[in-house]
Write a protein that holds these residues in place. Structure first.
Motif, PDB file in Angstrom:
ATOM      1  N   LEU A 146       0.831  -1.201   0.000  1.00 32.25           N
ATOM      2  CA  LEU A 146       0.000   0.000   0.000  1.00 32.25           C
ATOM      3  C   LEU A 146       0.875   1.265   0.000  1.00 32.25           C
ATOM      4  O   LEU A 146       0.648   2.176  -0.804  1.00 32.25           O
ATOM      5  CB  LEU A 146      -0.930   0.011   1.207  1.00 32.25           C
ATOM      6  N   LEU A 147       1.880   1.312   0.875  1.00 32.78           N
ATOM      7  CA  LEU A 147       2.753   2.491   0.939  1.00 32.78           C
ATOM      8  C   LEU A 147       3.582   2.654  -0.340  1.00 32.78           C
ATOM      9  O   LEU A 147       3.897   3.765  -0.742  1.00 32.78           O
ATOM     10  CB  LEU A 147       3.657   2.427   2.172  1.00 32.78           C
ATOM     11  N   GLU A 148       3.908   1.539  -0.982  1.00 38.60           N
ATOM     12  CA  GLU A 148       4.608   1.601  -2.265  1.00 38.60           C
ATOM     13  C   GLU A 148       3.712   2.239  -3.322  1.00 38.60           C
ATOM     14  O   GLU A 148       4.126   3.147  -4.039  1.00 38.60           O
ATOM     15  CB  GLU A 148       5.035   0.202  -2.710  1.00 38.60           C
ATOM     16  N   GLY A 149       2.477   1.769  -3.399  1.00 35.40           N
ATOM     17  CA  GLY A 149       1.552   2.306  -4.394  1.00 35.40           C
ATOM     18  C   GLY A 149       1.158   3.746  -4.138  1.00 35.40           C
ATOM     19  O   GLY A 149       1.068   4.549  -5.064  1.00 35.40           O
ATOM     20  N   LEU A 150       0.944   4.100  -2.875  1.00 34.68           N
ATOM     21  CA  LEU A 150       0.516   5.451  -2.528  1.00 34.68           C
ATOM     22  C   LEU A 150       1.637   6.483  -2.642  1.00 34.68           C
ATOM     23  O   LEU A 150       1.436   7.571  -3.178  1.00 34.68           O
ATOM     24  CB  LEU A 150      -0.024   5.490  -1.092  1.00 34.68           C
ATOM     25  N   PHE A 151       2.804   6.142  -2.083  1.00 34.66           N
ATOM     26  CA  PHE A 151       3.850   7.150  -1.916  1.00 34.66           C
ATOM     27  C   PHE A 151       5.203   6.788  -2.511  1.00 34.66           C
ATOM     28  O   PHE A 151       6.135   7.578  -2.446  1.00 34.66           O
ATOM     29  CB  PHE A 151       4.058   7.437  -0.424  1.00 34.66           C
ATOM     30  N   GLY A 152       5.334   5.581  -3.056  1.00 33.32           N
ATOM     31  CA  GLY A 152       6.609   5.185  -3.644  1.00 33.32           C
ATOM     32  C   GLY A 152       7.611   4.606  -2.658  1.00 33.32           C
ATOM     33  O   GLY A 152       8.800   4.516  -2.964  1.00 33.32           O
ATOM     34  N   TYR A 153       7.163   4.194  -1.469  1.00 33.37           N
ATOM     35  CA  TYR A 153       8.074   3.564  -0.518  1.00 33.37           C
ATOM     36  C   TYR A 153       8.556   2.228  -1.057  1.00 33.37           C
ATOM     37  O   TYR A 153       7.887   1.594  -1.866  1.00 33.37           O
ATOM     38  CB  TYR A 153       7.379   3.332   0.829  1.00 33.37           C
ATOM     39  N   ARG A 154       9.732   1.791  -0.597  1.00 31.27           N
ATOM     40  CA  ARG A 154      10.257   0.469  -0.938  1.00 31.27           C
ATOM     41  C   ARG A 154      10.877  -0.133   0.309  1.00 31.27           C
ATOM     42  O   ARG A 154      11.389   0.586   1.174  1.00 31.27           O
ATOM     43  CB  ARG A 154      11.275   0.545  -2.061  1.00 31.27           C
ATOM     44  N   THR A 155      10.796  -1.441   0.418  1.00 27.79           N
ATOM     45  CA  THR A 155      11.390  -2.134   1.558  1.00 27.79           C
ATOM     46  C   THR A 155      12.897  -2.172   1.370  1.00 27.79           C
ATOM     47  O   THR A 155      13.388  -2.579   0.323  1.00 27.79           O
ATOM     48  CB  THR A 155      10.829  -3.564   1.679  1.00 27.79           C
ATOM     49  N   ILE A 156      13.635  -1.731   2.406  1.00 25.57           N
ATOM     50  CA  ILE A 156      15.097  -1.720   2.332  1.00 25.57           C
ATOM     51  C   ILE A 156      15.734  -2.727   3.280  1.00 25.57           C
ATOM     52  O   ILE A 156      16.914  -3.043   3.130  1.00 25.57           O
ATOM     53  CB  ILE A 156      15.677  -0.313   2.601  1.00 25.57           C
ATOM     54  N   ALA A 157      14.959  -3.244   4.247  1.00 25.38           N
ATOM     55  CA  ALA A 157      15.481  -4.259   5.162  1.00 25.38           C
ATOM     56  C   ALA A 157      14.296  -5.014   5.767  1.00 25.38           C
ATOM     57  O   ALA A 157      13.278  -4.426   6.078  1.00 25.38           O
ATOM     58  CB  ALA A 157      16.313  -3.612   6.270  1.00 25.38           C
ATOM     59  N   GLY A 158      14.478  -6.318   5.897  1.00 27.76           N
ATOM     60  CA  GLY A 158      13.442  -7.134   6.513  1.00 27.76           C
ATOM     61  C   GLY A 158      12.669  -7.917   5.468  1.00 27.76           C
ATOM     62  O   GLY A 158      12.972  -7.850   4.284  1.00 27.76           O
ATOM     63  N   PRO A 159      11.697  -8.675   5.924  1.00 27.75           N
ATOM     64  CA  PRO A 159      11.214  -8.712   7.297  1.00 27.75           C
ATOM     65  C   PRO A 159      12.159  -9.472   8.227  1.00 27.75           C
ATOM     66  O   PRO A 159      12.843 -10.402   7.810  1.00 27.75           O
ATOM     67  CB  PRO A 159       9.875  -9.418   7.198  1.00 27.75           C
ATOM     68  N   PHE A 160      12.181  -9.026   9.482  1.00 26.48           N
ATOM     69  CA  PHE A 160      12.946  -9.653  10.545  1.00 26.48           C
ATOM     70  C   PHE A 160      11.969 -10.134  11.608  1.00 26.48           C
ATOM     71  O   PHE A 160      11.210  -9.337  12.142  1.00 26.48           O
ATOM     72  CB  PHE A 160      13.909  -8.654  11.207  1.00 26.48           C
ATOM     73  N   ALA A 161      11.994 -11.414  11.913  1.00 24.45           N
ATOM     74  CA  ALA A 161      11.203 -11.943  13.020  1.00 24.45           C
ATOM     75  C   ALA A 161      12.060 -11.849  14.273  1.00 24.45           C
ATOM     76  O   ALA A 161      13.184 -12.363  14.291  1.00 24.45           O
ATOM     77  CB  ALA A 161      10.803 -13.387  12.762  1.00 24.45           C
ATOM     78  N   ASP A 162      11.577 -11.170  15.301  1.00 27.75           N
ATOM     79  CA  ASP A 162      12.340 -10.974  16.531  1.00 27.75           C
ATOM     80  C   ASP A 162      11.584 -11.609  17.689  1.00 27.75           C
ATOM     81  O   ASP A 162      10.630 -11.033  18.205  1.00 27.75           O
ATOM     82  CB  ASP A 162      12.563  -9.479  16.784  1.00 27.75           C
ATOM     83  N   PRO A 163      12.000 -12.806  18.109  1.00 32.50           N
ATOM     84  CA  PRO A 163      11.287 -13.492  19.186  1.00 32.50           C
ATOM     85  C   PRO A 163      11.402 -12.773  20.531  1.00 32.50           C
ATOM     86  O   PRO A 163      10.518 -12.910  21.373  1.00 32.50           O
ATOM     87  CB  PRO A 163      11.941 -14.875  19.233  1.00 32.50           C
TER      88      PRO A 163
END
Length: 174
Positions: A55-72
């Motif tokens: 959604l944030l990619e389509g709306l504003f052009g965001y891109r994932t730069i790290a993750g996903p990270f599962a942190d127990p």
């Protein structure tokens, strides 16, 4: 810069700086400068990392730069997003991993929301001592975080009830 890499290191403050400040030799502005605070990210609670990232990619052009990270330890899964390499502050999407995740209660109260600021600091213990002196309450003591390559984070509430995450600055790479 990415969450995992930690970006550039800031000049290191030390517990000695905090001790000096308590003796009055450093004023508040000098103490804050020695602690090397830098806004790192804004945390956004979400039910589903992938859907919110798209959604944030389509709306504003965001891109994932790290993750996903599962942190127990934190009981969450996180991804970091940015719009461009020039962005100075990242968005961290935070999804609960377990029923007892603290993020689940945030989502139950009103859906996805920005709920914390994260500041990087050159001296985590000094920053916590400084914050305690200003009336902040420690919520979670320093603990390693998967998303930051094992760097320690701590959580606190300000006297005005803002949730703040502190992360120690990454050691400089040679």
């Amino acid at each position: 810069m990415s969450a995992a890499s930690g970006g550039e290191a800031t000049p290191a403050g030390t517990l000695g700086d905090v001790a000096e400040a308590s003796n009055g030799s450093l004023n508040s502005a000098d103490l804050v400068k020695a602690l090397g605070f830098r806004l790192h990210h804004v945390g956004v609670a979400t039910q589903k990392l992938d859907a919110t990232a798209k959604l944030l990619e389509g709306l504003f052009g965001y891109r994932t730069i790290a993750g996903p990270f599962a942190d127990p330890i934190q009981r969450v899964s996180v991804s970091f997003l940015t719009m461009s390499d020039e962005d100075r502050v990242e968005v961290e999407l935070v999804e609960p991993l377990a029923e007892d995740s603290p993020v689940r209660s945030i989502l139950q109260k009103g859906g996805g929301t920005a709920y914390h600021l994260c500041l990087e600091t050159a001296d985590l213990e000094g920053a916590l001592a400084h914050a305690k002196g200003l009336g902040c309450m420690l919520v979670s003591p320093p603990a390693p975080a998967v998303a930051f390559g094992g760097r320690r984070i701590a959580w606190m509430y300000t006297p005005t009830r803002q949730l703040i995450e502190l992360v120690e600055t990454a050691a400089p790479t040679s």
